[in-house]
Scaffold this motif. Structure first.
Motif, PDB file in Angstrom:
ATOM      1  N   GLY A 101      31.529  -5.138 -36.766  1.00  0.00           N
ATOM      2  CA  GLY A 101      30.141  -5.560 -36.809  1.00  0.00           C
ATOM      3  C   GLY A 101      29.163  -4.464 -37.151  1.00  0.00           C
ATOM      4  O   GLY A 101      27.978  -4.732 -37.379  1.00  0.00           O
ATOM      5  N   MET A 102      29.634  -3.231 -37.215  1.00  0.00           N
ATOM      6  CA  MET A 102      28.766  -2.089 -37.498  1.00  0.00           C
ATOM      7  C   MET A 102      28.314  -2.050 -38.951  1.00  0.00           C
ATOM      8  O   MET A 102      28.972  -2.578 -39.847  1.00  0.00           O
ATOM      9  CB  MET A 102      29.496  -0.779 -37.202  1.00  0.00           C
ATOM     10  CG  MET A 102      29.315  -0.215 -35.832  1.00  0.00           C
ATOM     11  SD  MET A 102      30.014   1.465 -35.754  1.00  0.00           S
ATOM     12  CE  MET A 102      29.269   2.047 -34.239  1.00  0.00           C
ATOM     13  N   SER A 103      27.197  -1.354 -39.165  1.00  0.00           N
ATOM     14  CA  SER A 103      26.786  -0.961 -40.515  1.00  0.00           C
ATOM     15  C   SER A 103      27.013   0.550 -40.644  1.00  0.00           C
ATOM     16  O   SER A 103      26.635   1.321 -39.766  1.00  0.00           O
ATOM     17  CB  SER A 103      25.319  -1.304 -40.772  1.00  0.00           C
ATOM     18  OG  SER A 103      24.478  -0.713 -39.803  1.00  0.00           O
ATOM     19  N   LEU A 104      27.671   0.932 -41.734  1.00  0.00           N
ATOM     20  CA  LEU A 104      28.024   2.335 -41.965  1.00  0.00           C
ATOM     21  C   LEU A 104      27.432   2.819 -43.269  1.00  0.00           C
ATOM     22  O   LEU A 104      27.324   2.061 -44.239  1.00  0.00           O
ATOM     23  CB  LEU A 104      29.545   2.520 -42.055  1.00  0.00           C
ATOM     24  CG  LEU A 104      30.465   1.826 -41.064  1.00  0.00           C
ATOM     25  CD1 LEU A 104      31.907   2.140 -41.412  1.00  0.00           C
ATOM     26  CD2 LEU A 104      30.145   2.268 -39.656  1.00  0.00           C
ATOM     27  N   LEU A 119      39.150   1.357 -43.255  1.00  0.00           N
ATOM     28  CA  LEU A 119      38.174   0.409 -42.715  1.00  0.00           C
ATOM     29  C   LEU A 119      38.626  -1.045 -42.713  1.00  0.00           C
ATOM     30  O   LEU A 119      38.223  -1.807 -41.822  1.00  0.00           O
ATOM     31  CB  LEU A 119      36.846   0.545 -43.471  1.00  0.00           C
ATOM     32  CG  LEU A 119      36.107   1.871 -43.268  1.00  0.00           C
ATOM     33  CD1 LEU A 119      34.804   1.870 -44.064  1.00  0.00           C
ATOM     34  CD2 LEU A 119      35.838   2.145 -41.790  1.00  0.00           C
ATOM     35  N   PRO A 120      39.458  -1.496 -43.661  1.00  0.00           N
ATOM     36  CA  PRO A 120      39.873  -2.897 -43.622  1.00  0.00           C
ATOM     37  C   PRO A 120      40.571  -3.297 -42.331  1.00  0.00           C
ATOM     38  O   PRO A 120      40.570  -4.489 -41.976  1.00  0.00           O
ATOM     39  CB  PRO A 120      40.821  -3.009 -44.824  1.00  0.00           C
ATOM     40  CG  PRO A 120      40.309  -1.993 -45.789  1.00  0.00           C
ATOM     41  CD  PRO A 120      39.874  -0.843 -44.924  1.00  0.00           C
ATOM     42  N   LEU A 125      32.446  -5.407 -41.345  1.00  0.00           N
ATOM     43  CA  LEU A 125      31.627  -4.204 -41.443  1.00  0.00           C
ATOM     44  C   LEU A 125      30.684  -4.352 -42.629  1.00  0.00           C
ATOM     45  O   LEU A 125      30.988  -5.059 -43.596  1.00  0.00           O
ATOM     46  CB  LEU A 125      32.474  -2.950 -41.651  1.00  0.00           C
ATOM     47  CG  LEU A 125      33.398  -2.502 -40.518  1.00  0.00           C
ATOM     48  CD1 LEU A 125      34.345  -1.416 -41.013  1.00  0.00           C
ATOM     49  CD2 LEU A 125      32.591  -1.997 -39.326  1.00  0.00           C
ATOM     50  N   THR A 126      29.565  -3.650 -42.555  1.00  0.00           N
ATOM     51  CA  THR A 126      28.697  -3.468 -43.713  1.00  0.00           C
ATOM     52  C   THR A 126      28.768  -1.995 -44.096  1.00  0.00           C
ATOM     53  O   THR A 126      28.536  -1.126 -43.248  1.00  0.00           O
ATOM     54  CB  THR A 126      27.242  -3.855 -43.403  1.00  0.00           C
ATOM     55  OG1 THR A 126      27.188  -5.249 -43.095  1.00  0.00           O
ATOM     56  CG2 THR A 126      26.332  -3.559 -44.589  1.00  0.00           C
ATOM     57  N   VAL A 144      34.394  -6.810 -45.533  1.00  0.00           N
ATOM     58  CA  VAL A 144      33.432  -5.725 -45.758  1.00  0.00           C
ATOM     59  C   VAL A 144      32.318  -6.208 -46.667  1.00  0.00           C
ATOM     60  O   VAL A 144      32.553  -6.620 -47.804  1.00  0.00           O
ATOM     61  CB  VAL A 144      34.101  -4.481 -46.372  1.00  0.00           C
ATOM     62  CG1 VAL A 144      33.046  -3.438 -46.771  1.00  0.00           C
ATOM     63  CG2 VAL A 144      35.084  -3.862 -45.389  1.00  0.00           C
ATOM     64  N   ARG A 145      31.099  -6.161 -46.144  1.00  0.00           N
ATOM     65  CA  ARG A 145      29.917  -6.385 -46.975  1.00  0.00           C
ATOM     66  C   ARG A 145      29.566  -5.035 -47.594  1.00  0.00           C
ATOM     67  O   ARG A 145      29.250  -4.079 -46.882  1.00  0.00           O
ATOM     68  CB  ARG A 145      28.763  -6.895 -46.119  1.00  0.00           C
ATOM     69  CG  ARG A 145      27.485  -7.145 -46.913  1.00  0.00           C
ATOM     70  CD  ARG A 145      26.329  -7.424 -45.981  1.00  0.00           C
ATOM     71  NE  ARG A 145      25.103  -7.696 -46.722  1.00  0.00           N
ATOM     72  CZ  ARG A 145      23.887  -7.633 -46.173  1.00  0.00           C
ATOM     73  NH1 ARG A 145      23.758  -7.316 -44.886  1.00  0.00           N
ATOM     74  NH2 ARG A 145      22.831  -7.888 -46.901  1.00  0.00           N
TER      75      ARG A 145
END
Length: 261
Positions: A101-104, A119-120, A125-126, A144-145
Motif C-alpha cells: 500500500g506504500m508509495s515509493l 517489489l513484486p 505499491l505505487t 504496481v502503479r
C-alpha cells in the motif's frame, strides 16, 4: 546502403566494441583499443572523444576509463555490472522498509533497480521513478502503479533529468524515498553532477521517510558537489566491510544498518 551509411554503421559498431571492452575491464589504453579495433590511432582518438562527449566514457592521458572520479559519474551501463552482490544485499535489506500500500520514490541508481526487482513480492505499491530500467522492470507488474518522471533524457544515466523532472519530483509527497549516490564521508554525501544533486535532494525531501543505500566502495570518498548531510536521511544502509569508528560516528547522526553481501 550508401558509402556514408556504411561508414556510419562501421563507426557505431567499432564504438560499441570499445565501450563493451572498457565496461568489462574498467579502463583501456589507446594502444590496446587500436589493436582491438584494427583501425588507426587517430581514429581511436576520435572515437574516444565522441564517447567522452556523450558521457559514456572518461578520457585520461593515454587512454579511457569507465571508472568514476570526483567529477565524473560512471554510466548506467558500467554501474549495472559493478558490485552486484552488494547491491542485491542492500535491496534485500531495503525491502524491510516497504509494506503493501506504500508509495515509493526510487532514483536512477542501479541499487534502486535491484530493489525494484524485489517489489513484486510485496503487494500493491505505487512507484515513482525517473530511471528507464526501473520502468521496464515494473511496467508489467499488475500490483504496481507506476509513475514515470519525465524530462530531458540522459543517455549516461539512462534516466530523465533536467528542470521538468525536478519540478515533477517536487510535486509529489510519497511515503518512502530510497536513493543511492556516488560517495559519502562520515558526515556528508556527494555526487559529481550538480543537476543530479538537485534531483536526489528533491527526492529525499519528497519522502516522509528517506533511506540511503550505499555499498562499501562509496564510503570514505567525496565528489565535487555536496548532496546532503548524512543526518538528513532517516536511515542509512551500508554493506561491509566498513570502518567501525566511521559507523559509530554515523550512528550519532541517524539510524545505520550494516549488511553483509
Amino acid at each position: 546502403m550508401t558509402a556514408q551509411q556504411t561508414a556510419r554503421a562501421s563507426r557505431q559498431k567499432r564504438q560499441q566494441q570499445i565501450v563493451d571492452h572498457v565496461l568489462a575491464k574498467g579502463d583501456a589504453s589507446v594502444a590496446e583499443l587500436t589493436e582491438l579495433t584494427g583501425v588507426s590511432v587517430m581514429t581511436v582518438h576520435r572515437d574516444i572523444a565522441e564517447l567522452a562527449d556523450r558521457g559514456i566514457l572518461r578520457k585520461y592521458h593515454g587512454g579511457v576509463t569507465a571508472q568514476p572520479s570526483t567529477v565524473f559519474e560512471s554510466s548506467s551501463d558500467f554501474r549495472l555490472h559493478a558490485h552486484t552482490d552488494e547491491k542485491d544485499a542492500l535491496a534485500r535489506a531495503a525491502l524491510d522498509f516497504v509494506t503493501p500500500g506504500m508509495s515509493l520514490m526510487l532514483d536512477d541508481s542501479t541499487t534502486a533497480l535491484a530493489l525494484a526487482k524485489l517489489l513484486p513480492q510485496v503487494g500493491p505499491l505505487t512507484v515513482v521513478t525517473n530511471y528507464r530500467l526501473i520502468t521496464e522492470e515494473l511496467r508489467a507488474v499488475e500490483d504496481v502503479r507506476l509513475i514515470g518522471i519525465g524530462g530531458e533524457y540522459s543517455r549516461t544515466h539512462d534516466s530523465w533529468i533536467g528542470l521538468s523532472a525536478l519540478e515533477m519530483i517536487k510535486s509529489f509527497s510519497v511515503d518512502l524515498t530510497l536513493v543511492s549516490t556516488s560517495a559519502m564521508t562520515g558526515t556528508m554525501t556527494y555526487h559529481q553532477e550538480q543537476e543530479i544533486v538537485a534531483l536526489k535532494r528533491a527526492m529525499r525531501e519528497a519522502g516522509s521517510l528517506s533511506v540511503l543505500l550505499m555499498d562499501h566502495s562509496k564510503v570514505g570518498r567525496s565528489a565535487l558537489h555536496r548532496l546532503d548531510p548524512v543526518g538528513a536521511f532517516d536511515h542509512v544502509v551500508l554493506t561491509g566491510p566498513v570502518d567501525d569508528e566511521l559507523v559509530e560516528g554515523l550512528r550519532k547522526q541517524t539510524d545505520v544498518r550494516v549488511v553483509t553481501a
